[in-house]
Enzyme design. Sequence first.
Site, short mmCIF file in Angstrom:
data_model
loop_
_atom_site.label_atom_id
_atom_site.label_comp_id
_atom_site.label_asym_id
_atom_site.label_seq_id
_atom_site.Cartn_x
_atom_site.Cartn_y
_atom_site.Cartn_z
N GLY A 45 -6.17 -11.94 15.09
CA GLY A 45 -5.88 -10.98 16.15
C GLY A 45 -5.49 -11.70 17.42
N CYS B 295 -9.23 -16.74 11.22
CA CYS B 295 -8.78 -16.97 12.59
C CYS B 295 -9.60 -16.15 13.59
CB CYS B 295 -7.29 -16.73 12.73
SG CYS B 295 -6.61 -17.65 14.12
N TYR B 296 -9.02 -15.14 14.22
CA TYR B 296 -9.84 -14.32 15.13
C TYR B 296 -11.10 -13.86 14.43
CZ TYR B 296 -11.19 -10.73 18.49
OH TYR B 296 -11.88 -9.98 19.40
N HIS C 122 -4.90 -19.75 8.41
CA HIS C 122 -4.52 -18.49 7.74
C HIS C 122 -4.21 -18.74 6.26
CE1 HIS C 122 -4.02 -15.78 11.26
NE2 HIS C 122 -3.87 -16.91 11.89
N GLU D 49 -3.56 -16.62 4.06
CA GLU D 49 -2.67 -15.60 3.50
C GLU D 49 -1.18 -15.94 3.62
OE1 GLU D 49 -4.35 -15.46 6.24
OE2 GLU D 49 -3.42 -14.24 7.80
N GLY E 234 16.50 9.18 -4.70
CA GLY E 234 17.26 8.21 -5.50
C GLY E 234 16.84 6.78 -5.18
N VAL F 32 13.99 3.66 -4.73
CA VAL F 32 13.02 3.16 -5.71
C VAL F 32 11.73 3.99 -5.69
CG1 VAL F 32 11.69 1.15 -6.46
CG2 VAL F 32 13.90 0.83 -5.33
N ASP F 33 11.20 4.21 -4.49
CA ASP F 33 9.88 4.85 -4.39
C ASP F 33 9.88 6.26 -4.95
OD1 ASP F 33 9.35 2.50 -3.09
OD2 ASP F 33 9.51 3.38 -1.08
N SER F 34 10.84 7.07 -4.48
CA SER F 34 10.80 8.45 -4.94
C SER F 34 11.20 8.56 -6.41
CB SER F 34 11.64 9.37 -4.05
OG SER F 34 13.00 9.08 -4.17
N SER F 35 12.03 7.64 -6.89
CA SER F 35 12.40 7.67 -8.31
C SER F 35 11.19 7.37 -9.18
CB SER F 35 13.49 6.64 -8.62
OG SER F 35 14.63 6.88 -7.85
N LYS G 118 5.38 -2.45 -2.17
CA LYS G 118 6.69 -2.33 -2.82
C LYS G 118 6.76 -3.05 -4.17
CE LYS G 118 10.88 -0.75 -1.96
NZ LYS G 118 11.10 0.54 -1.29
#
Length: 514
Positions: A55, A82-83, A169, A171, A224, A226-229, A370
């Site tokens: 942070g 970190c923070y 970090h 990550e 149409g 990716v997500d909604s398909s 995603k």
Amino acid sequence: MKRETVVVLDFGGQYNQLIARRVRECNVYCEIYSYKTDFEKIKALQPKGVIFTGGPNSCYEPGAPTYTKEIFELGVPILGICYGSQLMMHLLGGKVEKAPVREYGKIEVTTDHTSDLFADVSEKTICWMSHNDYISEMAPGFRTIAYTDNCPYAAMENTEKKLYATQFHPEVLHTQEGQKMLSNFVFRVCGCAGDWKMDSFVEQSIHHIREKVGDGKVLCALSGGVDSSVAAVLLSKAVGNQLTCVFVDHGLLRKNEGDEVEAVFGPDGPYDLNFIRVNAQERFYSKLAGVTEPEKKRKIIGEEFIRVFEEEAKKIGAVDFLVQGTIYPDVVESGVGGESTVIKSHHNVGGLPDYVDFKEIIEPLRDLFKDEVRKAGLELGIPDYLVFRQPFPGPGLGIRIIGDITPEKVQMVQDADAIWREEIAAAGWDKKVNQYFAALTNMQSVGVMGDERTYDYAIALRAVTTTDFMTAESAEVPWEIIGRTTSRIVNEVKHINRVLYDCTGKPPATIEFE
Ligand code: GLN
């Protein structure tokens, strides 16, 4: 069913989603919560482990983000980053102050592999640091497990209380063995089993959806993308004929996109989704006329979408559920989950009008990143070319036209964008960049064409490389491709007399223009 969860407690750092993604790469489910979340609520989640993020603040300053010390007594393993590491020391009686030497970038760290956190990690390993403060005294009960030249306490542990802290970090990818450290934390320290997998996600979702929907009717907003398909196919597997998919052509789609989507999901395609296409260009254009403020445009488009769905639902009759392809970064970026400031309201989440005329909204992908959505898509048998489509925002070209939207401008950006995409693909660069498109700037400038003065628009070309769409770099597309695209655009697209290339990364820019 209770799923194994690691909680990321967000103190406003930049990489918090990355932490959650890395944990999920270990097949452990992970969620982000603001540090303002009630302790009771965190406790009720029965987390297998908690991670405190980085942070921007200094933990010893009045008003800096903090958390109740009770959390250290839960018996649940905690990793401070970190923070988060500084705060842990500060709260438990250590000392944090301004560092004599601030560290930024890749730094060699010496680790003690007898610690569970560093099992199988090299003794000297490159880690990524970004701090002005440092821990000058550890809290009682801790021992050092890593140091650098300038940082005596680069990592520490209290095994009895299962508390761990790293100044660096783990990550970010620049920390070479960071994933190993996080997986050590998740498996060795927290004792997770790692059962968060996409095949079980699909199976469980289908089960949950069936339970929730019963024999009710469901309407899915299909763009149409990716997500909604993926959401639509998942729903169709779960409830079959009870599902109707509505595809709204809001007049802000890419060139020919409406027909392409219809070809795949319509009655002649491989899916049986009860596909309805609504051509709603006019009403979107008229609602948007004269509106220039990006957030307002997003809200208008979001609201109008819902109104169209409501109308379609009325025609079908007795539709209780609306399905949306919202994904986890939408939830976090809209400021619902985490602590980071609202960058953009996603029309799936923050852009929803206050009143929605459905009994319930189902967002089956709400917990997924995603890359997980893509995995779920493949699991569902959706073809690669759809699963790996480049992202296209819900508000569409509406936010790739800076300033007010007119049908003429839509046409310009559609044509220019189509040329850019053609040229990128022809040169094989569609595999090398992750997202590329054209946006219409609101700038008009003087040019000369056929010996005549013009006063026309400038189009901006954008191409970025990114792994997670959270950060991105402007791609070094060869000049040849940009040059060819430029001459085609100024020749073929009316009212454009200038082409610009966007060299900015994210941050400080965003990938989209608005
Ligand atoms: N603000 C703190 C520092 O400067 C923590 C920074 C961080 O979490 N990246 O040391």
